[in-house]
Design an enzyme around this catalytic site. Sequence first.
Site, PDB file in Angstrom:
ATOM      1  N   ARG A 244       0.794  -1.227   0.000  1.00 29.72           N
ATOM      2  CA  ARG A 244       0.000   0.000   0.000  1.00 29.72           C
ATOM      3  C   ARG A 244       0.823   1.272   0.000  1.00 29.72           C
ATOM      4  O   ARG A 244       0.561   2.192  -0.762  1.00 29.72           O
ATOM      5  CB  ARG A 244      -0.918   0.057   1.240  1.00 29.72           C
ATOM      6  CG  ARG A 244      -2.240  -0.606   1.083  1.00 29.72           C
ATOM      7  CD  ARG A 244      -2.696  -1.131   2.421  1.00 29.72           C
ATOM      8  NE  ARG A 244      -1.769  -2.193   2.800  1.00 29.72           N
ATOM      9  CZ  ARG A 244      -1.940  -3.461   2.473  1.00 29.72           C
ATOM     10  NH1 ARG A 244      -3.012  -3.827   1.838  1.00 29.72           N
ATOM     11  NH2 ARG A 244      -1.055  -4.379   2.792  1.00 29.72           N
ATOM     12  N   THR A 245       1.805   1.328   0.886  1.00 32.73           N
ATOM     13  CA  THR A 245       2.484   2.615   1.039  1.00 32.73           C
ATOM     14  C   THR A 245       3.214   2.978  -0.248  1.00 32.73           C
ATOM     15  O   THR A 245       3.079   4.082  -0.773  1.00 32.73           O
ATOM     16  CB  THR A 245       3.442   2.582   2.248  1.00 32.73           C
ATOM     17  OG1 THR A 245       2.687   2.164   3.390  1.00 32.73           O
ATOM     18  CG2 THR A 245       4.048   3.948   2.515  1.00 32.73           C
TER      19      THR A 245
ATOM     20  N   LYS B 116      25.683  -3.171  -1.501  1.00 31.75           N
ATOM     21  CA  LYS B 116      27.148  -3.081  -1.635  1.00 31.75           C
ATOM     22  C   LYS B 116      27.762  -2.359  -0.442  1.00 31.75           C
ATOM     23  O   LYS B 116      28.964  -2.144  -0.395  1.00 31.75           O
ATOM     24  CB  LYS B 116      27.510  -2.304  -2.908  1.00 31.75           C
ATOM     25  CG  LYS B 116      27.024  -2.921  -4.192  1.00 31.75           C
ATOM     26  CD  LYS B 116      27.454  -2.011  -5.344  1.00 31.75           C
ATOM     27  CE  LYS B 116      26.944  -2.526  -6.679  1.00 31.75           C
ATOM     28  NZ  LYS B 116      27.209  -1.540  -7.745  1.00 31.75           N
TER      29      LYS B 116
ATOM     30  N   ARG C  22      11.285   4.058   2.961  1.00 29.83           N
ATOM     31  CA  ARG C  22      10.984   3.113   4.050  1.00 29.83           C
ATOM     32  C   ARG C  22      12.234   2.320   4.353  1.00 29.83           C
ATOM     33  O   ARG C  22      12.913   1.842   3.430  1.00 29.83           O
ATOM     34  CB  ARG C  22       9.852   2.174   3.646  1.00 29.83           C
ATOM     35  CG  ARG C  22       9.708   1.018   4.618  1.00 29.83           C
ATOM     36  CD  ARG C  22       8.480   0.192   4.355  1.00 29.83           C
ATOM     37  NE  ARG C  22       7.279   0.936   4.726  1.00 29.83           N
ATOM     38  CZ  ARG C  22       6.061   0.395   4.736  1.00 29.83           C
ATOM     39  NH1 ARG C  22       5.889  -0.867   4.378  1.00 29.83           N
ATOM     40  NH2 ARG C  22       5.018   1.114   5.087  1.00 29.83           N
TER      41      ARG C  22
ATOM     42  N   HIS D 191       5.403   6.240  11.357  1.00 31.32           N
ATOM     43  CA  HIS D 191       4.885   6.066   9.996  1.00 31.32           C
ATOM     44  C   HIS D 191       3.872   7.184   9.727  1.00 31.32           C
ATOM     45  O   HIS D 191       2.668   6.961   9.701  1.00 31.32           O
ATOM     46  CB  HIS D 191       4.214   4.687   9.917  1.00 31.32           C
ATOM     47  CG  HIS D 191       3.867   4.216   8.535  1.00 31.32           C
ATOM     48  ND1 HIS D 191       3.936   5.016   7.408  1.00 31.32           N
ATOM     49  CD2 HIS D 191       3.434   3.001   8.095  1.00 31.32           C
ATOM     50  CE1 HIS D 191       3.557   4.314   6.348  1.00 31.32           C
ATOM     51  NE2 HIS D 191       3.255   3.088   6.749  1.00 31.32           N
TER      52      HIS D 191
END
Length: 307
Positions: free
Chosen positions: A51-52, A80, A101, A129
Amino acid sequence: MRSVIDILDLTVEELEELISTALDIIENPSKYAHICEGKKLATLFFEPSTRTRLSFEAAMYELGGNVLGFSESNSSSAAKGESIADTAKTVSCYADIIAMRHPKEGAALVAANNATVPVINAGDGGHCHPTQTLADLLTIYREKGGFDNLTVGLCGDLKFGRTVHSLINALSRYKNINFVLISPEELKLPSYVKKGILVKNNIPYEQTTDLETAMPKLDILYMTRVQRERFFNEEDYLRLKDSYILTPDKLKNAKESLSILHPLPRVNEISVAIDKDKRACYFKQVLNGKYMRMALILKLLKEAGTI
Ligand code: NCD
């Protein structure tokens, strides 16, 4: 450069402004369809998301803009060993705004301190959030007409659930809010939220392990998933994962006007039989999240002078 890392980065007046922009977008989508033409949103997702990430992307497309990014940390240079600071500096050369995120608490703040474009925190570990909270707030606003005088039950994983922490922060600024914190002992609200927000601001709350006893007084029931990825061992997760399962039977004593929210994804916490109940708001929440992200992208790009 203005970024949004915590919901408290936005004042109550700014939340009102975002809600009114979102409502206007819902009414007049064509007015907004070209505002971000030629602009780019980067979505940097170091953790799973449906969703986000997709709602950020849909939001930017619906504003006429473009999107670039990655949805897995192992497909970026993080694999890396690149630092978040360097990734943020790099992506600032390609994009006008970043949504990120990351599994580590504080990662979005590090990115914001190094980026030269606005950064939006799309979830940092078990911390916060803010854009899920924007989705939650628009949902509550559309269901209840405002945020004052509500008894809000938060149920499930209150320890690791970052959406809960941000929502408590946001709602604590309104009048006559009561919280009922429903969780197993091991998943209680962290003390930095309880002491730092509820106690400090004299906000009434009660803690319980029992959902059914709490049910009759609730105006909002915010269910959450037990956050498997934040547990140190699988045994604890397995023991706690089904602590609360909302079934039609458990709603017998609930108010007719109750609104049931869940940031999703759900695992077992809400039986699918509840989806038909008019009090279920979690799929409305998904749609509201897209509109609020559109409003937030517009606000930050305007403030940055990009649009
Ligand atoms: C939440 C999250 O990522 O914290 N999901 C979301 O963004 N809607 C809740 C969760 O994953 O349980």
